[in-house]
Design a protein around this motif. Structure first.
Motif, PDB file in Angstrom:
ATOM      1  N   UNK A  97       9.137 104.303  35.216  1.00 56.79           N
ATOM      2  CA  UNK A  97       8.031 105.149  34.762  1.00 56.79           C
ATOM      3  C   UNK A  97       7.092 105.514  35.905  1.00 56.79           C
ATOM      4  N   UNK A  98       6.838 104.588  36.834  1.00 59.29           N
ATOM      5  CA  UNK A  98       6.000 104.898  38.000  1.00 59.29           C
ATOM      6  C   UNK A  98       6.680 105.934  38.898  1.00 59.29           C
ATOM      7  N   UNK A  99       7.998 105.806  39.072  1.00 58.51           N
ATOM      8  CA  UNK A  99       8.732 106.779  39.869  1.00 58.51           C
ATOM      9  C   UNK A  99       8.650 108.165  39.235  1.00 58.51           C
ATOM     10  N   UNK A 100       8.783 108.237  37.926  1.00 59.64           N
ATOM     11  CA  UNK A 100       8.686 109.521  37.223  1.00 59.64           C
ATOM     12  C   UNK A 100       7.268 110.087  37.294  1.00 59.64           C
ATOM     13  N   UNK A 101       6.256 109.220  37.245  1.00 62.12           N
ATOM     14  CA  UNK A 101       4.869 109.698  37.367  1.00 62.12           C
ATOM     15  C   UNK A 101       4.644 110.348  38.735  1.00 62.12           C
ATOM     16  N   UNK A 102       5.218 109.762  39.767  1.00 62.02           N
ATOM     17  CA  UNK A 102       5.103 110.344  41.104  1.00 62.02           C
ATOM     18  C   UNK A 102       5.762 111.715  41.107  1.00 62.02           C
ATOM     19  N   UNK A 103       6.967 111.802  40.577  1.00 62.88           N
ATOM     20  CA  UNK A 103       7.694 113.074  40.518  1.00 62.88           C
ATOM     21  C   UNK A 103       6.899 114.119  39.754  1.00 62.88           C
ATOM     22  N   UNK A 104       6.372 113.733  38.602  1.00 62.95           N
ATOM     23  CA  UNK A 104       5.631 114.678  37.753  1.00 62.95           C
ATOM     24  C   UNK A 104       4.303 115.101  38.372  1.00 62.95           C
ATOM     25  N   UNK A 105       3.775 114.317  39.299  1.00 63.74           N
ATOM     26  CA  UNK A 105       2.503 114.635  39.947  1.00 63.74           C
ATOM     27  C   UNK A 105       2.660 115.560  41.154  1.00 63.74           C
ATOM     28  N   UNK A 125      15.377 110.186  39.319  1.00 59.95           N
ATOM     29  CA  UNK A 125      15.904 109.843  38.003  1.00 59.95           C
ATOM     30  C   UNK A 125      16.829 110.867  37.395  1.00 59.95           C
ATOM     31  N   UNK A 126      17.070 111.965  38.088  1.00 58.14           N
ATOM     32  CA  UNK A 126      18.016 112.955  37.581  1.00 58.14           C
ATOM     33  C   UNK A 126      19.431 112.412  37.628  1.00 58.14           C
ATOM     34  N   UNK A 127      20.352 113.131  37.014  1.00 59.30           N
ATOM     35  CA  UNK A 127      21.736 112.641  37.007  1.00 59.30           C
ATOM     36  C   UNK A 127      22.745 113.774  37.105  1.00 59.30           C
ATOM     37  N   UNK A 128      22.425 114.809  37.860  1.00 61.76           N
ATOM     38  CA  UNK A 128      23.354 115.913  38.063  1.00 61.76           C
ATOM     39  C   UNK A 128      24.033 115.703  39.410  1.00 61.76           C
ATOM     40  N   UNK A 129      25.205 115.073  39.369  1.00 58.09           N
ATOM     41  CA  UNK A 129      25.900 114.762  40.618  1.00 58.09           C
ATOM     42  C   UNK A 129      26.920 115.831  40.983  1.00 58.09           C
ATOM     43  N   UNK A 130      27.027 116.898  40.179  1.00 60.48           N
ATOM     44  CA  UNK A 130      27.897 118.010  40.525  1.00 60.48           C
ATOM     45  C   UNK A 130      27.295 118.792  41.695  1.00 60.48           C
ATOM     46  N   UNK A 131      25.968 118.922  41.704  1.00 61.79           N
ATOM     47  CA  UNK A 131      25.281 119.695  42.741  1.00 61.79           C
ATOM     48  C   UNK A 131      24.421 118.823  43.651  1.00 61.79           C
ATOM     49  N   UNK A 132      24.338 117.546  43.390  1.00 59.44           N
ATOM     50  CA  UNK A 132      23.534 116.645  44.210  1.00 59.44           C
ATOM     51  C   UNK A 132      24.241 115.318  44.370  1.00 59.44           C
ATOM     52  N   UNK A 133      23.705 114.479  45.233  1.00 63.66           N
ATOM     53  CA  UNK A 133      24.315 113.191  45.501  1.00 63.66           C
ATOM     54  C   UNK A 133      23.401 112.060  45.055  1.00 63.66           C
ATOM     55  N   UNK A 139      18.936 102.513  42.393  1.00 62.02           N
ATOM     56  CA  UNK A 139      19.591 101.636  41.425  1.00 62.02           C
ATOM     57  C   UNK A 139      18.603 101.346  40.299  1.00 62.02           C
ATOM     58  N   UNK A 140      18.979 101.703  39.068  1.00 65.14           N
ATOM     59  CA  UNK A 140      18.091 101.544  37.918  1.00 65.14           C
ATOM     60  C   UNK A 140      18.629 100.439  37.029  1.00 65.14           C
ATOM     61  N   UNK A 141      17.771  99.469  36.714  1.00 69.43           N
ATOM     62  CA  UNK A 141      18.102  98.377  35.815  1.00 69.43           C
ATOM     63  C   UNK A 141      17.234  98.507  34.576  1.00 69.43           C
ATOM     64  N   UNK A 142      17.822  98.403  33.374  1.00 69.16           N
ATOM     65  CA  UNK A 142      17.025  98.504  32.145  1.00 69.16           C
ATOM     66  C   UNK A 142      15.965  97.403  32.079  1.00 69.16           C
ATOM     67  N   UNK A 143      14.868  97.706  31.419  1.00 73.27           N
ATOM     68  CA  UNK A 143      13.805  96.732  31.258  1.00 73.27           C
ATOM     69  C   UNK A 143      12.525  97.394  30.788  1.00 73.27           C
ATOM     70  N   UNK A 144      11.437  96.637  30.747  1.00 72.66           N
ATOM     71  CA  UNK A 144      10.160  97.198  30.312  1.00 72.66           C
ATOM     72  C   UNK A 144       9.649  98.264  31.270  1.00 72.66           C
TER      73      UNK A 144
END
Length: 88
Positions: free
Chosen positions: A8-16, A41-49, A54-59
């Motif tokens: 969520x902190x990583x996404x807040x940085x992206x959104x800011x 956090x995107x997941x389009x690996x057809x056009x990007x790498x 590494x994302x681990x599920x959790x709070x």
């Protein structure tokens, strides 16, 4: 250098980030914009790498381990420049 941050902190940085920041980072690193988006956090690996994220599920959206903080550091620098411009 690795860094651990919540998803969520990583996404807040992206959104800011101001418009055009993803392109600016991609241009400086000579990579695709989608690769930068995948870093945040995107997941389009057809056009990007995968960029060593590494994302681990959790709070709070889970834990993200960034193998390389270059994109993260550039995003933080852009946000700091933006904040400094608002103070002036």
């Amino acid at each position: 250098m690795t860094k651990t941050i919540s998803f969520n902190d990583l996404r807040r940085i992206k959104d800011s980030l101001p418009d055009g920041s993803m392109h600016q980072i991609a241009d400086k690193l000579n990579c695709t914009v989608q690769t930068v988006r995948n870093y945040f956090g995107g997941s389009n690996y057809q056009f990007g790498q995968n960029c060593g994220v590494h994302i681990e599920p959790g709070p709070d959206g889970g834990i993200v381990v960034l193998d390389d903080t270059t994109i993260y550091d550039m995003a933080i620098a852009i946000l700091e420049e933006q904040a400094a411009g608002k103070e002036a």
